[in-house]
Design a protein around this motif. Structure first.
Motif, mmCIF file in Angstrom:
data_model
loop_
_atom_site.group_PDB
_atom_site.id
_atom_site.type_symbol
_atom_site.label_atom_id
_atom_site.label_comp_id
_atom_site.label_asym_id
_atom_site.label_seq_id
_atom_site.Cartn_x
_atom_site.Cartn_y
_atom_site.Cartn_z
ATOM 1 N N ALA A 18 -2.080 -5.805 -9.212
ATOM 2 C CA ALA A 18 -0.861 -5.903 -8.416
ATOM 3 C C ALA A 18 -1.185 -6.615 -7.113
ATOM 4 C CB ALA A 18 -0.314 -4.505 -8.122
ATOM 5 N N TYR A 19 -0.254 -7.446 -6.660
ATOM 6 C CA TYR A 19 -0.431 -8.097 -5.361
ATOM 7 C C TYR A 19 0.917 -8.284 -4.686
ATOM 8 C CZ TYR A 19 0.828 -12.576 -7.562
ATOM 9 O OH TYR A 19 1.483 -13.581 -8.226
ATOM 10 N N VAL A 20 0.850 -8.463 -3.369
ATOM 11 C CA VAL A 20 2.047 -8.570 -2.533
ATOM 12 C C VAL A 20 2.069 -9.971 -1.919
ATOM 13 C CG1 VAL A 20 3.319 -7.534 -0.618
ATOM 14 C CG2 VAL A 20 1.812 -6.115 -2.021
ATOM 15 N N PRO A 21 2.945 -10.861 -2.396
ATOM 16 C CA PRO A 21 2.957 -12.235 -1.883
ATOM 17 C C PRO A 21 3.154 -12.334 -0.364
ATOM 18 C CG PRO A 21 4.264 -12.083 -3.876
ATOM 19 C CD PRO A 21 3.894 -10.675 -3.494
ATOM 20 N N ASP A 22 3.904 -11.416 0.226
ATOM 21 C CA ASP A 22 4.152 -11.478 1.668
ATOM 22 C C ASP A 22 3.013 -10.898 2.504
ATOM 23 O OD1 ASP A 22 6.683 -12.737 1.555
ATOM 24 O OD2 ASP A 22 7.654 -10.827 1.120
ATOM 25 N N LEU A 23 2.035 -10.269 1.857
ATOM 26 C CA LEU A 23 0.883 -9.694 2.559
ATOM 27 C C LEU A 23 -0.399 -10.199 1.898
ATOM 28 C CD1 LEU A 23 2.139 -5.989 2.858
ATOM 29 C CD2 LEU A 23 2.158 -7.736 4.656
ATOM 30 N N PRO A 24 -0.804 -11.437 2.186
ATOM 31 C CA PRO A 24 -1.991 -12.003 1.548
ATOM 32 C C PRO A 24 -3.200 -11.076 1.681
ATOM 33 C CG PRO A 24 -0.855 -13.670 2.818
ATOM 34 C CD PRO A 24 -0.191 -12.360 3.144
ATOM 35 N N GLY A 25 -3.879 -10.878 0.557
ATOM 36 C CA GLY A 25 -5.047 -10.020 0.535
ATOM 37 C C GLY A 25 -4.744 -8.577 0.173
ATOM 38 N N CYS A 26 -3.485 -8.243 0.055
ATOM 39 C CA CYS A 26 -3.089 -6.881 -0.303
ATOM 40 C C CYS A 26 -2.982 -6.795 -1.816
ATOM 41 C CB CYS A 26 -1.765 -6.513 0.369
ATOM 42 S SG CYS A 26 -1.302 -4.790 0.123
ATOM 43 N N VAL A 27 -3.985 -6.156 -2.440
ATOM 44 C CA VAL A 27 -4.078 -6.110 -3.896
ATOM 45 C C VAL A 27 -4.499 -4.725 -4.366
ATOM 46 C CG1 VAL A 27 -4.679 -8.553 -4.049
ATOM 47 C CG2 VAL A 27 -6.481 -6.850 -3.912
ATOM 48 N N ALA A 28 -4.276 -4.460 -5.634
ATOM 49 C CA ALA A 28 -4.746 -3.226 -6.268
ATOM 50 C C ALA A 28 -4.990 -3.510 -7.741
ATOM 51 C CB ALA A 28 -3.719 -2.109 -6.111
ATOM 52 N N ILE A 40 -0.895 0.306 -5.220
ATOM 53 C CA ILE A 40 -0.400 -0.798 -4.392
ATOM 54 C C ILE A 40 0.459 -0.262 -3.246
ATOM 55 C CG2 ILE A 40 1.693 -1.415 -5.690
ATOM 56 C CD1 ILE A 40 -0.805 -3.873 -4.095
ATOM 57 N N ALA A 41 1.175 0.832 -3.474
ATOM 58 C CA ALA A 41 1.939 1.434 -2.376
ATOM 59 C C ALA A 41 0.990 1.893 -1.270
ATOM 60 C CB ALA A 41 2.782 2.602 -2.883
ATOM 61 N N GLU A 42 -0.106 2.527 -1.653
ATOM 62 C CA GLU A 42 -1.108 2.947 -0.676
ATOM 63 C C GLU A 42 -1.752 1.742 -0.001
ATOM 64 O OE1 GLU A 42 -3.783 5.347 -2.988
ATOM 65 O OE2 GLU A 42 -2.328 6.985 -3.182
ATOM 66 N N ALA A 43 -2.012 0.690 -0.773
ATOM 67 C CA ALA A 43 -2.630 -0.514 -0.224
ATOM 68 C C ALA A 43 -1.714 -1.190 0.797
ATOM 69 C CB ALA A 43 -2.981 -1.489 -1.345
ATOM 70 N N ILE A 44 -0.419 -1.215 0.529
ATOM 71 C CA ILE A 44 0.528 -1.818 1.471
ATOM 72 C C ILE A 44 0.501 -1.051 2.795
ATOM 73 C CG2 ILE A 44 2.986 -2.197 1.953
ATOM 74 C CD1 ILE A 44 3.291 -2.752 -1.116
ATOM 75 N N GLU A 45 0.572 0.268 2.724
ATOM 76 C CA GLU A 45 0.530 1.069 3.952
ATOM 77 C C GLU A 45 -0.758 0.823 4.724
ATOM 78 O OE1 GLU A 45 1.232 5.174 3.035
ATOM 79 O OE2 GLU A 45 3.293 4.798 2.382
ATOM 80 N N PHE A 46 -1.887 0.829 4.029
ATOM 81 C CA PHE A 46 -3.183 0.608 4.665
ATOM 82 C C PHE A 46 -3.276 -0.793 5.266
ATOM 83 C CE2 PHE A 46 -7.734 -0.522 4.401
ATOM 84 C CZ PHE A 46 -8.265 0.488 5.205
ATOM 85 N N HIS A 47 -2.786 -1.770 4.538
ATOM 86 C CA HIS A 47 -2.823 -3.158 4.989
ATOM 87 C C HIS A 47 -2.018 -3.324 6.281
ATOM 88 C CE1 HIS A 47 -3.581 -7.432 3.929
ATOM 89 N NE2 HIS A 47 -2.461 -7.651 4.597
ATOM 90 N N ILE A 48 -0.819 -2.770 6.297
ATOM 91 C CA ILE A 48 0.038 -2.876 7.482
ATOM 92 C C ILE A 48 -0.572 -2.122 8.658
ATOM 93 C CG2 ILE A 48 2.282 -2.179 8.426
ATOM 94 C CD1 ILE A 48 3.480 -2.934 5.677
ATOM 95 N N GLU A 49 -1.131 -0.927 8.426
ATOM 96 C CA GLU A 49 -1.790 -0.189 9.498
ATOM 97 C C GLU A 49 -2.926 -1.007 10.105
ATOM 98 O OE1 GLU A 49 -3.100 3.544 7.872
ATOM 99 O OE2 GLU A 49 -1.050 4.290 7.649
ATOM 100 N N GLY A 50 -3.702 -1.667 9.248
ATOM 101 C CA GLY A 50 -4.798 -2.506 9.726
ATOM 102 C C GLY A 50 -4.304 -3.677 10.556
#
Length: 71
Positions: A18-28, A40-50
């Motif tokens: 899974a990947y998020v086109p609007d958040l490059p590098g955010c994958v699971a 991927i839901a957890e990865a999005i939260e972590f990515h945005i926090e970072g």
């Protein structure tokens, strides 16, 4: 404020990615689609926090994904 980001899920031979086109590098990657959704839901939260911790601007969601039937 909650945001909704488009996520692309791709089935491989032995797992789901899974990947998020609007958040490059955010994958699971996971063995099942359900697990990939959770990760991927957890990865999005972590990515945005970072991004926030590093003073980066968090992009607004702009990608829209749809299934288009052909034939």
């Amino acid at each position: 404020m909650n945001q909704r980001y488009a996520v692309i899920f791709e089935q491989a031979e032995a797992n789901w990615a899974a990947y998020v086109p609007d958040l490059p590098g955010c994958v699971a990657v996971a063995k099942t689609l359900d697990e990939a959704r959770t990760l991927i839901a957890e990865a999005i939260e972590f990515h945005i926090e970072g991004m926030i911790l590093h003073g980066e601007v968090v992009p607004e969601p702009t990608t829209l994904a749809e299934l288009v039937e052909v034939g």
